[in-house]
Design a protein around this motif. Sequence first.
Motif, PDB file in Angstrom:
ATOM      1  N   UNK A  42       7.583  -0.612  -1.425  1.00 43.07           N
ATOM      2  CA  UNK A  42       7.448  -0.308   0.003  1.00 43.07           C
ATOM      3  C   UNK A  42       6.135   0.393   0.315  1.00 43.07           C
ATOM      4  N   UNK A  43       5.266   0.515  -0.691  1.00 44.46           N
ATOM      5  CA  UNK A  43       3.981   1.158  -0.463  1.00 44.46           C
ATOM      6  C   UNK A  43       4.035   2.663  -0.497  1.00 44.46           C
ATOM      7  N   UNK A  44       5.143   3.227  -0.979  1.00 41.33           N
ATOM      8  CA  UNK A  44       5.263   4.681  -1.098  1.00 41.33           C
ATOM      9  C   UNK A  44       4.760   5.078  -2.492  1.00 41.33           C
ATOM     10  N   UNK A  45       3.448   4.996  -2.671  1.00 44.48           N
ATOM     11  CA  UNK A  45       2.869   5.097  -4.002  1.00 44.48           C
ATOM     12  C   UNK A  45       2.998   6.488  -4.607  1.00 44.48           C
ATOM     13  N   UNK A  46       2.817   7.521  -3.824  1.00 46.23           N
ATOM     14  CA  UNK A  46       2.872   8.886  -4.357  1.00 46.23           C
ATOM     15  C   UNK A  46       4.273   9.214  -4.847  1.00 46.23           C
ATOM     16  N   UNK A  47       5.278   8.841  -4.073  1.00 45.97           N
ATOM     17  CA  UNK A  47       6.658   9.089  -4.479  1.00 45.97           C
ATOM     18  C   UNK A  47       6.987   8.274  -5.731  1.00 45.97           C
ATOM     19  N   UNK A  48       6.520   7.016  -5.756  1.00 42.39           N
ATOM     20  CA  UNK A  48       6.764   6.163  -6.921  1.00 42.39           C
ATOM     21  C   UNK A  48       6.171   6.788  -8.176  1.00 42.39           C
ATOM     22  N   UNK A  87      17.451   9.928 -11.659  1.00 48.50           N
ATOM     23  CA  UNK A  87      16.207   9.257 -12.036  1.00 48.50           C
ATOM     24  C   UNK A  87      16.055   7.893 -11.374  1.00 48.50           C
ATOM     25  N   UNK A  88      14.828   7.472 -11.365  1.00 51.29           N
ATOM     26  CA  UNK A  88      14.453   6.153 -10.843  1.00 51.29           C
ATOM     27  C   UNK A  88      13.083   5.839 -11.416  1.00 51.29           C
ATOM     28  N   UNK A  89      12.830   4.581 -11.714  1.00 53.47           N
ATOM     29  CA  UNK A  89      11.521   4.206 -12.270  1.00 53.47           C
ATOM     30  C   UNK A  89      10.427   4.216 -11.213  1.00 53.47           C
ATOM     31  N   UNK A  90      10.822   4.253  -9.951  1.00 56.38           N
ATOM     32  CA  UNK A  90       9.848   4.272  -8.859  1.00 56.38           C
ATOM     33  C   UNK A  90       9.572   2.919  -8.247  1.00 56.38           C
ATOM     34  N   UNK A  91      10.201   1.865  -8.791  1.00 57.42           N
ATOM     35  CA  UNK A  91       9.921   0.518  -8.300  1.00 57.42           C
ATOM     36  C   UNK A  91      10.263   0.357  -6.825  1.00 57.42           C
ATOM     37  N   UNK A  92      11.411   0.894  -6.422  1.00 57.90           N
ATOM     38  CA  UNK A  92      11.826   0.748  -5.021  1.00 57.90           C
ATOM     39  C   UNK A  92      10.822   1.391  -4.075  1.00 57.90           C
ATOM     40  N   UNK A  93      10.248   2.514  -4.486  1.00 60.84           N
ATOM     41  CA  UNK A  93       9.255   3.179  -3.647  1.00 60.84           C
ATOM     42  C   UNK A  93       7.921   2.429  -3.676  1.00 60.84           C
ATOM     43  N   UNK A 152      13.446 -14.522  -4.950  1.00 64.96           N
ATOM     44  CA  UNK A 152      13.123 -14.042  -3.621  1.00 64.96           C
ATOM     45  C   UNK A 152      13.980 -12.892  -3.134  1.00 64.96           C
ATOM     46  N   UNK A 153      14.876 -12.361  -3.993  1.00 65.18           N
ATOM     47  CA  UNK A 153      15.676 -11.212  -3.541  1.00 65.18           C
ATOM     48  C   UNK A 153      14.816  -9.953  -3.487  1.00 65.18           C
ATOM     49  N   UNK A 154      13.921  -9.835  -4.475  1.00 67.92           N
ATOM     50  CA  UNK A 154      12.858  -8.816  -4.432  1.00 67.92           C
ATOM     51  C   UNK A 154      13.393  -7.419  -4.168  1.00 67.92           C
ATOM     52  N   UNK A 155      14.242  -6.940  -5.081  1.00 65.83           N
ATOM     53  CA  UNK A 155      14.783  -5.593  -4.918  1.00 65.83           C
ATOM     54  C   UNK A 155      15.806  -5.558  -3.810  1.00 65.83           C
ATOM     55  N   UNK A 156      15.473  -4.907  -2.680  1.00 69.74           N
ATOM     56  CA  UNK A 156      16.396  -4.864  -1.551  1.00 69.74           C
ATOM     57  C   UNK A 156      15.972  -5.793  -0.421  1.00 69.74           C
ATOM     58  N   UNK A 157      14.920  -6.595  -0.643  1.00 67.21           N
ATOM     59  CA  UNK A 157      14.453  -7.485   0.420  1.00 67.21           C
ATOM     60  C   UNK A 157      15.479  -8.559   0.726  1.00 67.21           C
ATOM     61  N   UNK A 158      16.329  -8.860  -0.230  1.00 67.67           N
ATOM     62  CA  UNK A 158      17.400  -9.813   0.020  1.00 67.67           C
ATOM     63  C   UNK A 158      18.375  -9.328   1.071  1.00 67.67           C
TER      64      UNK A 158
END
Length: 954
Positions: A780-786, A771-777, A891-897
């Motif tokens: 990144x603008x992957x709205x359908x997958x999210x 599972x995943x809440x969809x935040x990571x997707x 500013x880490x913003x998920x994996x942006x760090x």
Amino acid sequence: MTSPLLASPNTNPHYQDLYNVLKNVIDDSRLIRDPLRTLAYGTDASFYRLIPQLVVRVNDEEEVRLVLKEAKSRKLPVTFRAAGTSLSGQAVTNSILIQLSDQWKGHTIHQHGHVISLQPGIIGARANQLLAPFQRKIGPDPASINACMIGGIAANNASGMCCGTAQNSYNTVKSARILLADGTLLDTTDETSKKRFSETHGDLLDTLTLLGEKTRGNTELADKIRHKYRLKNTTGYSLNSLVDYQDPFDILLHLMIGSEGTLGFISEITYETVVDHPIKAATMIFFEDMEATCHAVTALKSAPVSAVELIDRAGLRAVEGKPGMPDMLSSLGENAAGLLIDVRASDEDELASHLELVSSSLDGLKTLNPIEFTQEKAVYDSYWKIRKGLFPAVGAVRPVGTTVIIEDVAFPVEQLAEGVLELQGVFHKHGYDEVILFGHALEGNLHFVFTQGFDAPAEVVRYEKLMDEVAHLVAVKYKGSLKAEHGTGRNMAPYVSLEWGEQAYEIMWDIKRAFDPDFLLNPDVILTHNANLHVQNLKPLPKANDKVDTCIECGFCESSCPSKSLTLTPRQRIVIWREIQRLVAAGDQPERLALLKKDYDYQGVDTCAGCGLCSMQCPVGINTGDLTRELRHDRIPDSKVGYWIGDHFEGVTKTARLGLASASVMKNIVGDSGMNLLTGAANKVTGGVVPKWRSTMPKTSIPLKTLLENDNDCAVAQTDQGSVVYLPSCATRVMGSSPNSKDQRSVMEVMLSVFRKSGYKVIIPKGVESTCCGLAFQSKGQFAVAEKKANDLNALLLEASENGKYPIVCDTSPCVLRMKETLDAKLNLYEQVSFISEFALPHLKITKKTARIAVHVTCSTTRMGLADSFVALANQLADDVVFPPDITCCGFAGDKGFSTPELNASALKTLSKAVEGCEAGYSNSRTCEIGLSEHSGLDYQSIVYLVDELSHSL
């Protein structure tokens, strides 16, 4: 009448020459000339646009002196900029813009808070935070105090709701450090500095002395000046300094207040502070018409009130249905108006006495509702929030392509009713039927807000005719102020002579010549020979994207943005995106358009954390991150790769754990520097797929399945408080503790320990590994997958919680925010802080920690309204807690760090100094804790580690 935007640098060779000189002293990153950033940094909250040729981000007085001296030698105009929240065009230029870097936040508190020295880059609200322990505050209290800086507050002589005239900067300034046009520094509290200044600038002091004597000797003029400053007045220079003071240094100091950067630069100001009464109450009362409302204001003039804010019917209509607003608003008549009355005191007895006097002042006046004061914080705050949001609220509903204009005039309070009625008539005469009137009624100070289009020449003419008639009504007929507190700027500069008369106006020019003989400091602001200045260089606001079209570029968002010192702020992202869309629609300047698009990829999209804190500060709730995510989607639409990752999420997380384990082994061989080289190269080759190494990179987490197998009773409660569903986030399922952490357990292990101690039986949802809440997707603008992942998780949690019967706890704050926004409302979702505070602590015995600790409140926690709960929890756990004041989003913003570590570094550059002396740091997001650890020198872990360390079962 809208000016064309500059497409290329000015051909004046002196700009290049100045740049060549400055770059020998100021690093190139702070000398900004590219089309994107000069437009972005050159935009303020006004409806004017000029694009600077060069933006210089100065770090200290010496750099300001250098720029001033070099610009003067080349006859190049200079404009100063602090926060850029000014509304009348004071901070825009097509020449050199001197912008404060983030190095101007020094402060010194004197005399137990009765005096404070502040550098110009400190935000007004921060100054009040520093003074709060002494129950003091600075006198000025503008509505923009959470965003505007001290430099702008002083330079505009800003006042506000409770300030009146007695507590503005002019009347509370004690001393200042001032840089003049030639780079000379004067410290008005330093006798050596004053002596040296007398030797080098004796002619300026002599001129001020002579002007003072001349003005005081002219009884008619002196009386006029005293009358005009009995009102709120920021039109022109502070001529009251010429009648209030005789010492030329006192005159000079007070002339600097309200001079809008046209006489010099205030590098530090020292204020006499005022009492911040701790006990507050407010009420909103309504009257059948404006005349009755104004009569009530007159009755309250001598009452012990802190503020009386008038709101007309249009303004009340704009806030109908808002939280905290009375239900009766919708039933008010067409001519009704209201007063927000604020009363403050040092204790409850004094407050009760004040309230009785206020109520008795209104005896005999017919109100449409009972006079009922509230001390309930939520209601009290809602009154003021709505009052402060009236200006932006109008902007939010304006037609796309129009701007919103706010002006602030002042009538003699005894003529307020007549003046307001005539002013309303002027607006209706010119077709401005949507205008809203509100303001600081005790001072006769009214703001009027309306929308205005400038694309059609006829609309510009209509606006000009309106302003001409308003100016004559206020300044000539009622002898009021055309600018009560927003500063003269460009919008009212052509009317200064009308308000003051030629005699006073010539004195103002004498002052300008004495300070700035070459007229290089912010030319055309306050004083101008251009009668059409106020309808030139008008800002275009084209349709750009429905997610941000309501933005009025007020700048309230900027202070909370983690990228503000690295690239762009939310306001600036919108400014550039609007310009890109304008150029696309116009079909011209293809080279400029291509360059803006190219640079915007990094400046606007890649370095946006998407944290949404801007929406918390924005008066109309714009989340610029929504625009960023949409642009990321447009760049890389929902892809097969995204779907594949979503469908194979358990395998992906296993691979990620394996990658962390391999990296840990490799790090032991080549060290941090070697890992930086290897991952940096891999990150570049793979287009960001391989993350860049961080020195605080965590070890791999123990697999959940293994954890449960190794500790069969880890989820067995010691007492029976009921059941709870525990959802370990994908981040905590992958990432374990830092190699340097004292406690090497994973977050999951610690969470289970706290559940067990507090008596809760734990339900782990079946299939949670996939599972995943969809935040990571989503990020990144992957709205359908999210959306698909959110739907899958929703079904899983409904089953695990028996359709919401049991509370659901997730150990990562950003994930909980995402789930609250997307999952079924019947699910009772909690993150660590809220669950511990509400459910766990009542069943735990806490031994408070005596060592100093640091706590980072994540942006998602703030957006969920849990910041105060986090602060309260931390204070229950430790005696000495540090909440770094300048850190908002990390500013880490998920994996942006990992992919854009410079964003994290910029957002946290003040952290290490702020947490000096702390033993450890705590937060509630595993990825955030990686960056926090790296940039603080502390080991940051989840707050649950501290709870587990300090707690025992009851």
